[in-house]
Design a protein around this motif. Structure first.
Motif, PDB file in Angstrom:
ATOM      1  N   LEU A  14     -40.909  22.988  62.168  1.00  0.00           N
ATOM      2  CA  LEU A  14     -40.629  24.403  62.404  1.00  0.00           C
ATOM      3  C   LEU A  14     -39.634  24.557  63.532  1.00  0.00           C
ATOM      4  N   THR A  15     -38.509  25.166  63.203  1.00  0.00           N
ATOM      5  CA  THR A  15     -37.522  25.366  64.270  1.00  0.00           C
ATOM      6  C   THR A  15     -37.043  26.804  64.247  1.00  0.00           C
ATOM      7  N   ASP A  27     -51.105  29.259  61.608  1.00  0.00           N
ATOM      8  CA  ASP A  27     -50.680  30.661  61.574  1.00  0.00           C
ATOM      9  C   ASP A  27     -49.168  30.776  61.743  1.00  0.00           C
ATOM     10  N   LEU A  28     -48.631  29.934  62.640  1.00  0.00           N
ATOM     11  CA  LEU A  28     -47.188  29.914  62.863  1.00  0.00           C
ATOM     12  C   LEU A  28     -46.472  29.493  61.579  1.00  0.00           C
ATOM     13  N   GLU A  34     -52.974  15.797  62.556  1.00  0.00           N
ATOM     14  CA  GLU A  34     -51.774  15.066  62.113  1.00  0.00           C
ATOM     15  C   GLU A  34     -50.773  16.044  61.490  1.00  0.00           C
ATOM     16  N   PRO A  66     -53.680  27.489  65.534  1.00  0.00           N
ATOM     17  CA  PRO A  66     -52.509  28.366  65.704  1.00  0.00           C
ATOM     18  C   PRO A  66     -51.245  27.841  65.026  1.00  0.00           C
ATOM     19  N   VAL A  67     -51.112  26.524  64.918  1.00  0.00           N
ATOM     20  CA  VAL A  67     -49.922  25.978  64.251  1.00  0.00           C
ATOM     21  C   VAL A  67     -49.900  26.408  62.777  1.00  0.00           C
ATOM     22  N   THR A  69     -44.837  14.124  55.388  1.00  0.00           N
ATOM     23  CA  THR A  69     -45.037  12.960  56.262  1.00  0.00           C
ATOM     24  C   THR A  69     -46.334  12.214  55.958  1.00  0.00           C
ATOM     25  N   LEU A 121     -45.116  21.129  63.637  1.00  0.00           N
ATOM     26  CA  LEU A 121     -44.333  21.485  64.832  1.00  0.00           C
ATOM     27  C   LEU A 121     -42.971  20.799  64.811  1.00  0.00           C
ATOM     28  N   ASN A 122     -42.924  19.579  64.280  1.00  0.00           N
ATOM     29  CA  ASN A 122     -41.644  18.878  64.181  1.00  0.00           C
ATOM     30  C   ASN A 122     -40.716  19.532  63.163  1.00  0.00           C
ATOM     31  N   GLU A 163     -50.651  19.228  62.015  1.00  0.00           N
ATOM     32  CA  GLU A 163     -50.159  20.176  63.030  1.00  0.00           C
ATOM     33  C   GLU A 163     -48.920  19.625  63.741  1.00  0.00           C
ATOM     34  N   LEU A 164     -48.968  18.342  64.109  1.00  0.00           N
ATOM     35  CA  LEU A 164     -47.812  17.748  64.796  1.00  0.00           C
ATOM     36  C   LEU A 164     -46.606  17.709  63.857  1.00  0.00           C
ATOM     37  N   ASP A 165     -46.847  17.312  62.598  1.00  0.00           N
ATOM     38  CA  ASP A 165     -45.732  17.255  61.649  1.00  0.00           C
ATOM     39  C   ASP A 165     -45.138  18.637  61.409  1.00  0.00           C
ATOM     40  N   ARG A 185     -46.570  32.206  58.877  1.00  0.00           N
ATOM     41  CA  ARG A 185     -45.595  33.241  59.196  1.00  0.00           C
ATOM     42  C   ARG A 185     -44.171  32.759  58.854  1.00  0.00           C
ATOM     43  N   TRP A 186     -43.862  31.526  59.255  1.00  0.00           N
ATOM     44  CA  TRP A 186     -42.535  30.954  58.979  1.00  0.00           C
ATOM     45  C   TRP A 186     -42.276  30.911  57.471  1.00  0.00           C
TER      46      TRP A 186
END
Lengths: 127, 336
Positions: free
Chosen positions: B335-336, B189-190, B326, B186-187, B248, B332-333, B328-330, B193-194
């Motif tokens: 995408l704001t 897909d997010l 790895e 899902p990250v 990263t 999420l960090n 995915e976490l980067d 979209r972003w």
């Protein structure tokens, strides 16, 4: 069968230890590299055997809360990506980023707990 | 390998002719990288000078023997095209190995080229941690800025025909590849979209290296000796190269130094602008860093699925799929 020894985690551990102590020291070049990869793979398997079921149950429970109905993990996960693809959910959706962060942190606890971004995020959440 | 040695000696004699004497020999042939579709070999050419003195010359062969499709890239540049881009960049002042000759049909060695072998460090962890490079690390981000400014100034008329790959085409392409795997991340897909919602139109179209990062730079204690791996070169937004360098994954654990694990963005941008690269748009660089992080994650999926499909069975390819988390976490960090 459930109590048979060695258990699956014990067998995987035995193979991993054999590779580390008896095979790796004598190797060079690409075989040494691929053996290191193989040892890391077995470490992932060991962590997933130990913690995977609990982490999957937590993810499923979070998805039930986020999507508002029950279902198995795979179905709910597909429903989530469909909601994102259709634009019904985005970075601003309450609870979505928190759910994804928890899920990713659980995955990294298994895949690579030494990843620096993960260590930093763990440290920040403890602080 | 004896056959390859003989074929190479014949190719060297054909292409370099008199410069290497009448009967150049090939020695010390060794394979540097293993890959089904891409091979890199090191060898020495021993030639005779008119004075009768022997001279030894270090060479690198890069080729795709024409088997497998694993190395098929977005750009389909081919090894000959890659060599032409490397030549044009070197002519424009970019640090890169000299291309000595491009293989042709008569060589019967596949698609490839031979370049001069340079000495230097390419291993990211050594560049980031060895004391020998402590001084280098204080100016390497700025040096990268200067090198990228030179690279982006290459006259397109001097380049082979290159694919134009803007953000829209790349988002579409990587999105399709990801969705075809049917594995929900899902990250991703997010992020897709972003990226679609925040697209930045490039201020100009230039040569883009496509894989300019720690790992593809050969350095010495004094600075960059060569930019390597030109196979993903294309025309696009120059900010793509700056963003990819900051992903990263290419910081190799030194995450407080966004530029390749060794430097700060301000130094990269200052070096770029001082060398005539034009004003850096930090928002665009950040955009391409998001894209680059997603792209690396999808590349990990591609490699794992190449193992799963049976195309190239390998424990390394199997394992790399577990590096998706790895990225995915980067993401999420970011995408704001």
């Amino acid at each position: 069968m459930a109590t048979d020894r060695p258990t699956v985690p014990e067998l995987v551990q035995a193979v991993r230890e054999f590779l580390e102590t008896e095979v790796q020291p004598g190797l060079q070049g690409s075989v040494a590299f691929h053996t290191r990869v193989a040892v890391n793979v077995l470490k992932i398997v060991e962590r997933e055997l130990a913690d995977g079921p609990a982490l999957a149950a937590e993810e499923q429970a979070r998805l039930v809360a986020l999507l508002g109905h029950d279902g198995d993990l795979d179905t709910l996960a597909h429903e989530l990506i469909e909601a994102i693809r259709a634009g019904r959910m985005d970075v601003a959706t309450p609870g979505l980023k928190e759910h994804l962060r928890s899920t990713v942190m659980a995955k990294l606890a298994i895949d690579n707990p030494r990843y620096e971004s993960y260590r930093r995020a763990l440290h920040d959440s403890d602080a | 390998m004896i056959a390859l040695t003989d074929s190479l000696a014949a190719a060297v004699a054909r292409h370099l002719g008199a410069a290497m004497g009448d009967h150049p020999r090939v020695e010390a042939l060794s394979r540097l990288t293993a890959g089904a579709a891409n091979e890199t070999w090191s060898f020495d050419v021993i030639g005779m000078l008119p004075s009768g003195e022997e001279q030894r010359f270090g060479c690198i062969l890069r080729r795709s023997p024409g088997i497998g499709d694993e190395g098929k890239s977005d750009t389909n540049l081919g090894k000959a095209g890659e060599a032409q881009v490397q030549r044009a960049a070197r002519d424009a002042g970019v640090a890169a190995a000299e291309v000595l000759f491009i293989l042709d049909a008569e060589d019967d060695l596949g698609d490839g080229y031979v370049m001069a072998r340079l000495e230097g460090e390419t291993l990211p962890r050594r560049i980031l941690r060895d004391a020998e490079y402590a001084e280098l690390r204080t100016h390497l981000a700025r040096d990268c800025g200067r090198t990228l400014a030179q690279l982006h100034s290459v006259d397109p008329a001097r380049l082979p025909t290159l694919t134009t790959l803007g953000a829209a085409e790349q988002i579409e392409r990587y999105g399709e590849i990801y969705r075809a795997f049917g594995q929900p991340v899902p990250v991703f897909d997010l992020a897709l979209r972003w990226l679609a919602d925040h697209r930045q139109d490039p201020r100009r179209l230039t040569l883009v290296h496509g894989d300019f990062r720690n790992g593809n730079l050969m350095v010495g204690p004094e600075g960059i000796r060569a930019v390597m791996d030109w196979e993903l070169a294309h025309l696009g937004d120059p900010m793509e190269d700056l963003g990819w360098l900051c992903v990263t994954s290419w910081r190799f654990g030194e995450i407080d130094h966004p530029v390749g694990g060794f430097g700060q963005r301000e130094d990269l941008f200052a070096g770029y602008e001082a060398a005539g690269g034009g004003n850096v748009n930090p928002e665009a660089v950040r955009y391409w860093e998001v894209f680059g992080t997603l792209k690396w994650g999808i590349m990990c999926m591609i490699m794992t699925h190449s193992h799963l499909s049976g195309a190239t069975r390998s424990v390394e390819k199997a394992a790399i799929g577990r590096r998706v988390s790895e990225t995915e976490l980067d993401l999420l960090n970011l995408l704001t």
